[in-house]
Enzyme design. Structure first.
Site, short mmCIF file in Angstrom:
data_model
loop_
_atom_site.label_atom_id
_atom_site.label_comp_id
_atom_site.label_asym_id
_atom_site.label_seq_id
_atom_site.Cartn_x
_atom_site.Cartn_y
_atom_site.Cartn_z
N LEU A 89 -9.45 -1.96 7.85
CA LEU A 89 -8.31 -1.28 8.46
C LEU A 89 -8.07 0.08 7.80
O LEU A 89 -7.80 1.08 8.47
CB LEU A 89 -7.05 -2.14 8.35
CG LEU A 89 -6.97 -3.36 9.26
CD1 LEU A 89 -5.72 -4.16 8.94
CD2 LEU A 89 -6.98 -2.96 10.72
N ARG A 90 -8.15 0.11 6.48
CA ARG A 90 -7.97 1.39 5.77
C ARG A 90 -9.02 2.40 6.24
O ARG A 90 -8.71 3.57 6.48
CB ARG A 90 -8.09 1.16 4.26
CG ARG A 90 -7.74 2.41 3.45
CD ARG A 90 -8.21 2.33 2.00
NE ARG A 90 -7.84 1.08 1.34
CZ ARG A 90 -6.68 0.84 0.74
NH1 ARG A 90 -5.75 1.77 0.74
NH2 ARG A 90 -6.45 -0.31 0.16
N GLU B 55 0.82 -1.22 0.00
CA GLU B 55 0.00 0.00 0.00
C GLU B 55 0.85 1.26 0.00
O GLU B 55 0.35 2.34 0.33
CB GLU B 55 -0.92 -0.01 1.23
CG GLU B 55 -1.85 -1.20 1.32
CD GLU B 55 -3.01 -1.13 0.34
OE1 GLU B 55 -3.18 -0.06 -0.30
OE2 GLU B 55 -3.75 -2.13 0.22
N ASP C 144 -13.35 4.28 22.81
CA ASP C 144 -14.45 3.71 23.56
C ASP C 144 -14.50 2.19 23.40
O ASP C 144 -14.16 1.65 22.34
CB ASP C 144 -15.78 4.31 23.06
CG ASP C 144 -16.97 3.76 23.81
OD1 ASP C 144 -17.10 4.07 25.01
OD2 ASP C 144 -17.76 3.00 23.21
N GLU D 207 -10.50 3.04 27.09
CA GLU D 207 -11.56 2.73 28.03
C GLU D 207 -11.55 1.22 28.24
O GLU D 207 -12.23 0.48 27.54
CB GLU D 207 -12.93 3.20 27.51
CG GLU D 207 -14.00 3.09 28.58
CD GLU D 207 -15.40 2.82 28.03
OE1 GLU D 207 -16.38 3.12 28.73
OE2 GLU D 207 -15.53 2.28 26.91
#
Length: 701
Positions: A337-338, A52, A359, A414
């Site tokens: 993921l991108r 990439e 979160d 968190e």
């Protein structure tokens, strides 16, 4: 990422693993698993770099995906919809013609469309015009399409501005193409502030920051709330509910459009102005980011974007959270993921956020999502098959990327589970977070106030909960956050004073034992949390002055009322009410910390935890903190052990008159140490410490 679980730990070199194992010897039996996890991260990073053109480019997916205006005013749009049979762009620009603008199918489930500039050279899709993507799914017949054929409407996953439509147009949010002229785009004027050494976070929500019965705005927050935060002595704000969420009452935790800043508060440019103004005040700005799950909405969310139950999420039961009824991301997918890494980069670059509070990290870390888990602290719980390696590697990659791009970035986890090394650098084999939230602390305070009388408080257990954190993994302590303010629970102030707050908070009203006790303990709980509980401190908007009542968003169950979805600033601004006492103490506590820097110091040394006297004494950053929690006993000539000899003075007193106290201690008193050891400390001094009072001493010679 399909080979993630086949890494041979023996072949993996973790650059600074020896530092991690030296710091926490209990991790030594799990060295092989730490190597395996790091190997998965390293292997993925190598793939991204090779395939990439590097992580830096990979994390700028927003520059290619979604709608973009080219230099010649033409439009290009890229999407990823691997199981779709066809994509079509429609909107105001083509009078909602379903078939006139088909996408071209590319490799690997990607689609592209190019629309030339208008005949007059202008952009064919105007600023603020509505657009949608029509998706021909595998459920639809593939063949010659006619205008009568149906297809499923979707919003672009990369949309940067989505708006709730008028009621007659339905409830699904609409994508309005955001492309304002240059003179209407906000230009940042101020540099990012330096990362705070003693992090003091003001957790806030733009929508409820008004006292009126409506949704507040970015502009109002900028003008009215930021100055309050600065005056209170906080050096960071953590903004909730920014990523667009169709359901307001979700508190921002059911995200529908990840790249769109919520339009219910204003425009993207107004959010940029908010961040820039905060920077001008020296405030660090953190975004509450939700990458642990997503809303199940289909028409205005990510769910079923290509017509399948997978795409961005795991298919089947693995893709649904058992408690939250939301979708769970497939972190093993390259395009997911991108999307997520680019989402972080978007808010970092476009809006100049300085960091993120992630979160639901506990839900991400375990296949069980933490449901039904007690987390006793046994290390076996953190290195077994229940750990979701794919999610953990995503978090490692996110932290690696953020700190590589902007070393000053702060990330907060968190995490209620206490995962070891989560807040150690990735190069040590850790998760890469800077801080975790000390979530056991507010639970302890609420449990005490609900279940125990003041006489039955276990002083040793209070200190244990406050001190119990992983060595050299920073914790943000807090007495209460938004969780405790929500309907169904009560704030600390409400647990302490309840209905008396409606009748006895006037400074001219008669004496009230309940109010006196509540104000005294409200200050003491916050001070001991601030001083002993962590390396950072957090407060939720309004709780610093004991905001009355609870927090409840408009919903069917409360007749869509805004009565509890606001902050009643007038009660703290009214100097005839006692709320101002708590507000002044909060400011004094923060500003005293700024002078002595105990949050940036080593953990406190607690010399006294006396169950009979109900007293606590600890030292940190050269300060001596003395607490008397006894409900009715005061102590004169109370002996206190200290580490450094010399002369001490009072620098903070919860019983001071300006904080609503009884002014029982003379602040002109000087405390001289004696060379008499006490409680394992080389020196000692004598103090007067009244009932339900705390003082902080510092050397003055």
């Amino acid at each position: 990422m399909g080979n993630m679980l086949t890494v041979d730990p023996n072949d993996v070199v973790v650059p600074k693993l020896v530092d991690l194992l030296h710091r926490d010897p209990y991790l030594n039996p799990y060295e092989r698993e730490i190597r395996r996890r790091y190997g998965c991260f390293e292997g993925l990073l190598k793939q991204i770099n090779a395939e990439e053109d590097g992580l830096e480019k990979f994390s700028r997916g927003y520059e290619k995906f979604g709608l973009h205006v080219n230099p010649d005013n033409s439009i290009t749009c890229h999407e990823w919809a691997p199981l779709a049979q066809g994509l079509f762009l429609k909107g105001d620009f083509n009078d909602w013609n379903k078939l006139s603008h088909p996408f071209k199918k590319l490799d690997y489930g990607k689609w592209e469309i190019h629309i030339p500039a208008a005949p007059d050279g202008s952009c064919p899709i105007k600023h603020m015009s509505r657009v949608k993507i029509g998706v021909l799914t595998s459920k639809d017949e593939v063949g010659v399409l006619t205008p009568k054929d149906t297809m499923e409407d979707r919003l672009c996953p990369w949309a940067t501005y989505v708006v709730q439509p008028p009621k007659h147009e339905g409830t699904a949010y609409q994508h309005h193409f955001w492309n304002p002229p240059a003179n209407e785009r906000y230009t940042f004027k101020h540099p990012r502030p330096c990362k705070p050494t003693s992090l003091k976070v003001y957790e806030c929500h733009v929508g409820i920051a008004t006292e009126e019965h409506r949704v507040g705005t970015y502009k109002e927050f900028t003008a009215n709330v930021l100055p309050r935060i600065l005056k209170l002595g906080y050096n960071a704000i953590q903004i909730m509910a920014i990523m667009e969420h169709a359901y307001y009452a979700s508190f921002g935790y059911q995200v529908t459009s990840f790249f769109a800043a919520s339009s219910r508060y204003g425009t993207p440019e107004e959010l940029k102005e908010l961040v820039d103004t905060a920077h001008s005040m020296g405030l660090f700005v953190l975004l509450d980011v939700v990458h642990s799950h997503a809303s199940k909405n289909v028409m205005d969310g990510l769910n079923e974007f290509d017509g399948s139950d997978s795409c961005y999420f795991h298919g089947g039961s693995r893709g649904i959270h058992p408690l939250w009824d939301s979708r769970l991301f497939n972190y093993s997918s390259r395009e997911v993921l991108r999307f997520l890494l680019s989402n972080l980069r978007w808010y970092l670059e476009e809006y100049k956020f300085d960091g993120f509070r992630f979160d639901g990290v506990s839900s991400m870390l375990y296949h069980s999502h933490g449901v039904g888990e007690g987390f006793s602290g046994s290390y076996n719980e953190y290195f077994g098959l229940n750990v979701d390696t794919e999610s953990l590697v995503y978090l490692m990659m996110a932290n690696h990327m953020l700190h590589e791009l902007h070393p000053e970035t702060i990330t907060i986890a968190e995490d209620v589970s206490g995962m070891p090394a989560l807040c150690r650098p990735v190069e040590e084999g850790g998760g890469g977070f800077d801080y975790r939230l000390g979530m056991a602390i507010p639970d302890m305070w609420i449990k005490l106030l609900k279940e125990k009388s003041d006489d039955d408080w276990n002083i040793g257990n209070i200190c244990h909960i406050l001190e119990n954190r992983r060595y050299q993994e920073k914790t943000i302590a807090y007495a209460e956050s938004h969780d405790q303010a929500l309907v169904g629970d009560k704030t600390l102030a409400f647990w302490l004073m309840d209905k008396e707050m409606y009748t006895s908070m006037s400074k001219v009203s008669g004496p009230s034992f309940i109010i006196d006790r509540g104000i005294a303990l409200h200050k003491m709980l916050r001070l001991i949390t601030h001083g002993l509980g962590g390396e950072g401190y957090l407060n939720f908007m309004g709780n610093e002055f004991g905001h009355p009542e609870w927090l409840d968003f408009p919903r069917v169950g409360n007749q869509e009322s805004y009565h509890y979805a606001r902050r009643q600033w007038s009660v703290v601004d009214n100097d005839l009410l006692k709320y101002s006492y708590l507000n002044k103490f909060d400011a004094a506590m923060n500003k005293t910390e700024s002078i002595y820097g105990w949050l940036n110091a080593d953990p406190g040394y607690t010399s006294t935890k006396d169950e009979g006297d109900k007293t606590v004494v600890f030292e940190r950053a050269g300060c001596v903190f003395i607490f008397n929690f006894h409900p009715n006993k005061s102590y004169s000539d109370y002996k206190v052990g200290v580490g450094a000899s010399g002369k001490y003075k009072i620098v903070l007193d919860t019983d001071a008159e300006e904080f609503g106290g009884h002014k029982l201690i003379d602040h002109n008193t000087e405390f001289h140490t004696k060379n008499e050891s006490f409680k394992n400390r080389p020196c000692s001094l004598m103090v007067y410490i009244p009932s339900r009072v705390a003082i902080v001493l510092a050397k003055c010679d």
